[in-house]
Design a protein around this motif. Structure first.
Motif, PDB file in Angstrom:
ATOM      1  N   ALA A  76      34.596  51.299  15.390  1.00  0.00           N
ATOM      2  CA  ALA A  76      34.776  50.673  16.463  1.00  0.00           C
ATOM      3  C   ALA A  76      34.996  51.858  17.511  1.00  0.00           C
ATOM      4  O   ALA A  76      34.761  51.499  18.884  1.00  0.00           O
ATOM      5  CB  ALA A  76      36.134  49.516  16.538  1.00  0.00           C
ATOM      6  N   ARG A  77      35.925  52.603  17.210  1.00  0.00           N
ATOM      7  CA  ARG A  77      36.411  53.803  18.142  1.00  0.00           C
ATOM      8  C   ARG A  77      34.944  54.532  18.749  1.00  0.00           C
ATOM      9  O   ARG A  77      34.821  54.725  19.831  1.00  0.00           O
ATOM     10  CB  ARG A  77      37.192  54.843  17.408  1.00  0.00           C
ATOM     11  CG  ARG A  77      37.773  55.756  18.399  1.00  0.00           C
ATOM     12  CD  ARG A  77      38.819  56.617  17.658  1.00  0.00           C
ATOM     13  NE  ARG A  77      39.493  57.800  18.484  1.00  0.00           N
ATOM     14  CZ  ARG A  77      39.213  59.146  17.888  1.00  0.00           C
ATOM     15  NH1 ARG A  77      38.896  59.368  16.847  1.00  0.00           N
ATOM     16  NH2 ARG A  77      39.495  59.806  18.796  1.00  0.00           N
ATOM     17  N   GLN A  87      32.221  53.410  18.479  1.00  0.00           N
ATOM     18  CA  GLN A  87      31.216  52.477  19.537  1.00  0.00           C
ATOM     19  C   GLN A  87      31.819  52.668  20.898  1.00  0.00           C
ATOM     20  O   GLN A  87      30.708  52.452  21.861  1.00  0.00           O
ATOM     21  CB  GLN A  87      31.425  51.158  18.868  1.00  0.00           C
ATOM     22  CG  GLN A  87      30.348  50.928  17.590  1.00  0.00           C
ATOM     23  CD  GLN A  87      30.456  49.599  16.895  1.00  0.00           C
ATOM     24  OE1 GLN A  87      30.930  48.819  17.420  1.00  0.00           O
ATOM     25  NE2 GLN A  87      30.395  49.423  15.690  1.00  0.00           N
ATOM     26  N   GLN A  88      33.090  52.523  21.153  1.00  0.00           N
ATOM     27  CA  GLN A  88      33.524  52.543  22.306  1.00  0.00           C
ATOM     28  C   GLN A  88      33.069  53.719  23.211  1.00  0.00           C
ATOM     29  O   GLN A  88      32.815  53.678  24.277  1.00  0.00           O
ATOM     30  CB  GLN A  88      35.141  52.491  22.221  1.00  0.00           C
ATOM     31  CG  GLN A  88      35.783  50.998  22.359  1.00  0.00           C
ATOM     32  CD  GLN A  88      34.963  50.155  23.609  1.00  0.00           C
ATOM     33  OE1 GLN A  88      34.382  49.457  23.234  1.00  0.00           O
ATOM     34  NE2 GLN A  88      35.373  50.437  24.675  1.00  0.00           N
ATOM     35  N   ARG A  89      33.086  54.957  22.472  1.00  0.00           N
ATOM     36  CA  ARG A  89      32.627  56.270  23.009  1.00  0.00           C
ATOM     37  C   ARG A  89      31.364  56.154  23.513  1.00  0.00           C
ATOM     38  O   ARG A  89      30.707  56.765  24.629  1.00  0.00           O
ATOM     39  CB  ARG A  89      33.065  57.465  22.294  1.00  0.00           C
ATOM     40  CG  ARG A  89      34.747  57.737  21.931  1.00  0.00           C
ATOM     41  CD  ARG A  89      34.985  58.755  20.951  1.00  0.00           C
ATOM     42  NE  ARG A  89      34.501  60.133  21.560  1.00  0.00           N
ATOM     43  CZ  ARG A  89      35.120  60.689  22.315  1.00  0.00           C
ATOM     44  NH1 ARG A  89      36.219  60.256  23.182  1.00  0.00           N
ATOM     45  NH2 ARG A  89      34.682  61.850  22.812  1.00  0.00           N
ATOM     46  N   ILE A 111      29.625  53.443  24.135  1.00  0.00           N
ATOM     47  CA  ILE A 111      29.548  52.405  25.443  1.00  0.00           C
ATOM     48  C   ILE A 111      29.825  53.165  26.693  1.00  0.00           C
ATOM     49  O   ILE A 111      29.060  53.145  27.451  1.00  0.00           O
ATOM     50  CB  ILE A 111      30.316  51.335  24.879  1.00  0.00           C
ATOM     51  CG1 ILE A 111      29.710  50.351  24.011  1.00  0.00           C
ATOM     52  CG2 ILE A 111      30.371  50.523  26.171  1.00  0.00           C
ATOM     53  CD1 ILE A 111      30.668  49.240  23.519  1.00  0.00           C
ATOM     54  N   LEU A 112      30.809  54.024  26.598  1.00  0.00           N
ATOM     55  CA  LEU A 112      31.331  54.667  27.736  1.00  0.00           C
ATOM     56  C   LEU A 112      30.247  55.825  28.221  1.00  0.00           C
ATOM     57  O   LEU A 112      30.083  55.843  29.567  1.00  0.00           O
ATOM     58  CB  LEU A 112      32.749  55.308  27.535  1.00  0.00           C
ATOM     59  CG  LEU A 112      33.954  54.314  27.587  1.00  0.00           C
ATOM     60  CD1 LEU A 112      35.322  55.108  27.088  1.00  0.00           C
ATOM     61  CD2 LEU A 112      34.051  53.447  28.926  1.00  0.00           C
TER      62      LEU A 112
END
Length: 125
Positions: free
Chosen positions: A80-81, A83-85, A87-88
């Protein structure tokens, strides 16, 4: 890719391995009909290894390599971490290169024998 020593810089051998695996992934995806748009889009929040086009879809590709599955598969490291990076970083790319194309996130996991697992639509926003 992996193994960042203190100071946040990859060792030269790790960087070379990462670049080689990205070339393998790019070649594989090209044979599957995708076309390269950009490599290694970096911003403060993260990096997109490959940006490719699959017909009318813009594809953000994360390439992961593991010599061994002993501590988990390459694909499993896209948590998840991470994935967030991604996405950003993708949002930053889209700010710099606006498009009307639909987008998706794929993961290309490469194993010890350069075996490839291509996960289309690995995650969504």
């Amino acid at each position: 890719m992996s193994a960042e020593p203190r100071g946040g810089r990859l060792r030269p051998d790790t960087r070379a391995i990462g670049e080689a695996k990205e070339r393998i992934a790019e070649s594989f995806l090209t044979t599957q009909g995708l076309t390269l748009v950009a490599r290694n889009h970096r911003c403060r929040r993260g990096e997109i290894d490959l940006v490719m086009r699959d017909a009318s879809i813009l594809v953000f590709v994360e390439v992961r390599y593991r010599r061994s599955a002993r501590f988990g598969t390459a694909a499993a490291t896209v948590d998840a971490r991470k994935q967030q990076r991604l996405i950003l970083a993708a949002r930053h790319y889209l700010l710099m290169h606006p498009t009307q194309l639909a987008c998706r996130f794929d993961v290309v996991a490469i194993g010890a024998q350069d075996d490839i697992e291509w996960i289309k639509q690995a995650f969504t926003l």
